[in-house]
Each structure stands twice: as structure tokens, then as C-alpha cells.
Enzyme design. Sequence first.
Site, PDB file in Angstrom:
ATOM      1  CB  CYS A  65      -0.800   0.041   1.253  1.00  0.00           C
ATOM      2  SG  CYS A  65      -2.155   1.279   1.189  1.00  0.00           S
ATOM      3  CB  CYS A  69      -3.326   4.507   7.544  1.00  0.00           C
ATOM      4  SG  CYS A  69      -3.994   5.378   5.910  1.00  0.00           S
ATOM      5  CB  CYS A  72      -2.761   0.665   8.333  1.00  0.00           C
ATOM      6  SG  CYS A  72      -3.107  -0.453   6.977  1.00  0.00           S
ATOM      7  CB  CYS A 109     -16.102  -7.698   3.926  1.00  0.00           C
ATOM      8  SG  CYS A 109     -17.717  -7.534   4.862  1.00  0.00           S
ATOM      9  CB  CYS A 142     -19.581  -5.509   2.096  1.00  0.00           C
ATOM     10  SG  CYS A 142     -18.645  -3.850   2.512  1.00  0.00           S
ATOM     11  CB  CYS A 202     -20.277   0.190   5.803  1.00  0.00           C
ATOM     12  SG  CYS A 202     -19.648  -0.455   6.941  1.00  0.00           S
ATOM     13  NE  ARG A 272     -19.725  -6.027  10.281  1.00  0.00           N
ATOM     14  CZ  ARG A 272     -20.490  -5.070   9.571  1.00  0.00           C
ATOM     15  NH1 ARG A 272     -19.804  -3.944   9.419  1.00  0.00           N
ATOM     16  NH2 ARG A 272     -21.554  -5.316   8.860  1.00  0.00           N
TER      17      ARG A 272
END
Length: 415
Positions: A65, A69, A72, A109, A142, A202, A272
Site C-alpha cells: 500500500c 495510515c 495500519c 467483505c 460488500c 458503511c 459491528r
Amino acid sequence: MDLLNTLVDKGLRRELPSREEALAVLATSDEQLLDVVAAAGKVRRQWFGRRVKLNYLVNLKSGLCPEDCSYCSQRLGADTGILKYTWLKPQEASEAAAAGLAGGAKRVCLVASGRGPTDRDVDRVSDTIKTIKEQNEGVEVCACLGLLSDGQAERLRGAGADAYNHNLNTSEATYGEITRTHTYADRVDTVRKAHAAGLSACSGLIAGMGETDDDLVDVVFALRELDTDSVPVNFLIPFEGTPLAKEWNLSPQRCLRILAMVRFVCPDVEVRIAGGRELHLRTMQPLALHLANSIFLGDYLTSEGQAGKADLEMIADAGFEVETTDQVTLPEHRRGGGCGSVCGSEESACGSEEPVHGAESVLGAGSAPEAAGVPGAAGVPDSAGAPEPTGVPGARTDLVAVRRRGAGTDLAPNA
């Protein structure tokens, strides 16, 4: 308690509590905790009964990536020992999804690391969605792919996606301290794009990154304003090799208060319990089911979760029941977009890690995995190398475990 009676009344009417009331929930004492859980539980049962929705994560692309962040394990330059692989093929993803569906999950997901999908990536994920739906009758899908460009949400919807996840993670005021390669406004824009395309939107948060109570209330109020169908609450897993590796700020009691506050502010949405529940709630997980109506089954994107069999036993022992495919998650008045329920994640692709203090209380209170450099045979950091807790006494640093099963490996998933 007058405050809790007020919050229950407002929750049953879907009325927004005041900021002061939300802050007061976070400031309650441990002695008041069971009263808080019981009050929020009344709101949860009003809109969702005793059903628990099971969701299952499939990590389509791990690591690699370009975003920074801080929370992460897949961030640019992170040395976390996670699996790294490029896109799973549609059939590989469908086989991975089947493991979770066999364990009782009704929603899959599909998550991919990165800033956001290219148009070719959207084509790739669209093929995967179609394959999963063709091979698994009644499954909900999702997508969680990062920041969306114009038209991409519509294309995912056309391919059969039911929902799109993209978390706000923390308050707008402090977002720049967590991530510098994109903005809070970018995230809000993606949630709005998904909603406008007819996908069930979401978006959630990460707790435990060093935020204040005001930050937590700010982000939950922002989610309410965006009118998302689902709010995944992640509890930070402080992976070694990330800037937040020493942020151990959560206790089980703190996690329960956060979940209760979310339920009071967002009474009729799917709440959730996402990444980090095993690490921070620990033996208090069954109590959290009185607040949230949805969990993930088995492992997360880059960290190991509780075994799926243990999740099912926990739900049954606590007196709850697994939501079936013929039941619609959301209350009737919220069934406008998508299929009426949504997804959240541990690290929502340019999203949230796993699948992260104090106002006065009104109460008076698949490819080749890269495993090199990971201490321990199962990816559990050696105790000598674990970070010292900087916040809450008794933090279980020894429980952090890098995922070594499921998609991207030759081992069976923990579903």
C-alpha cells in the site's frame, strides 16, 4: 439514572442525544458499567432483537500500500511481517469466501489494500463479485477498496455489490495526525459516492489511537450525519513496525463504554464489533453482544481472530442467535439502499486497522506469502520484543498475532 433513562427513550425514538450526554456515557465509572450496558441493550433489542449478524473478510490484495495510515500494518514502509500478495483470482476469492459462509456468515467483505481502485481493479473485483454470487446463493457482498473515483460505485453496484465500506476512523480535527497521504474529506466523499450509487453505506471508527472522548463523539456524530447503515467499531491492534505500536489505551470496560455510546448515537444501525475485539474485550466479548448486533467470523485481514467455532459457541451461550440469510438486518425504515445491511473491516483498504479521555460525567462520573522476520512460529511476537503498555494496566501485548491462514496461504482459514 436519569441520564440512562433519557438515552433509552431517545434511542427508542431514534432521537439524537446531545454531545454532553454522549460524553457522559464515556465518562461513567466501572461501577456504573453494567447499568450502561443494560440501558444500551434495550435500544439494541428494540431494533435488532437478539440476532447477531456474521460477516467474513476476504483479503483480495494484502500489503503493497502507498498510503501512510499510522494504525495500519499494510502502510507504506511498515515492517510488520504480514503476508504480502497481489490480487486473488475470482475463483480463489470465491473459495476463500465459502469457508466463512460454511461457518454461518451471511456477508462477505472483499477488501484490497491501496489508495483506491483503478478502473481495471473495479473490473477485476466486479468479476469476483459475480463469481461469488453465482456460486453461493443468497450471499451478500460488500466491497472495501479505498477511495472511489466518479462512476466506480455505480459499476460495483451493477456487478452485484450490496454495500461499500470506507471508515472515517477518527475525528476531522485529528485526522491529519493519523494520515497525511489523503484527507478526512476524501473519506467523506467516498462514503457519499457509495450512498448515492444505491450501495448500503458503511463507515466506522478506530478506538485506542490516543484520541480524546471529544474525538470519539465527533466521529460518531459525523457518521450519524452521513446516515450510514452500519458503523464498524475497530479497536486498535498496535502492530510492531507501525507508528502506533506503543498505543495500549484500551481496557474491556473502556471498549464497552465506547460501544454503548455508539449504540445510543446510532440506535437503529448495524453496529459491528470489528478488529481487535479479542485483544481488548477478551472475556467480556459476550457482554458486548448486548450492544452490537454484528461481528466478524474468524480471522481479520492481517491478524488472527478467535476461531469461528468459538464465536458460534459464544453467541449461543450468551443467549443470542445467528442471523440467517432469509432475515434482513436493518429495521424496515432503513431498507432504502443496497440490500439493507453493510460491512466493516480491520483495515479498510486505505481504511481502518483492526479491521483502532475524559469529560466530566453528567452522572457524576493468491501469491507467495512473506513470513520472514516474524518472531514465533505462529506469528506471535516474542514476549521480550513486545512493546511496553503506555496506557491501560494489564494490556495483553502477547495476544497480537499476524495472520498466517486463509487467503494467500496453504493453510485452512480460521472460520
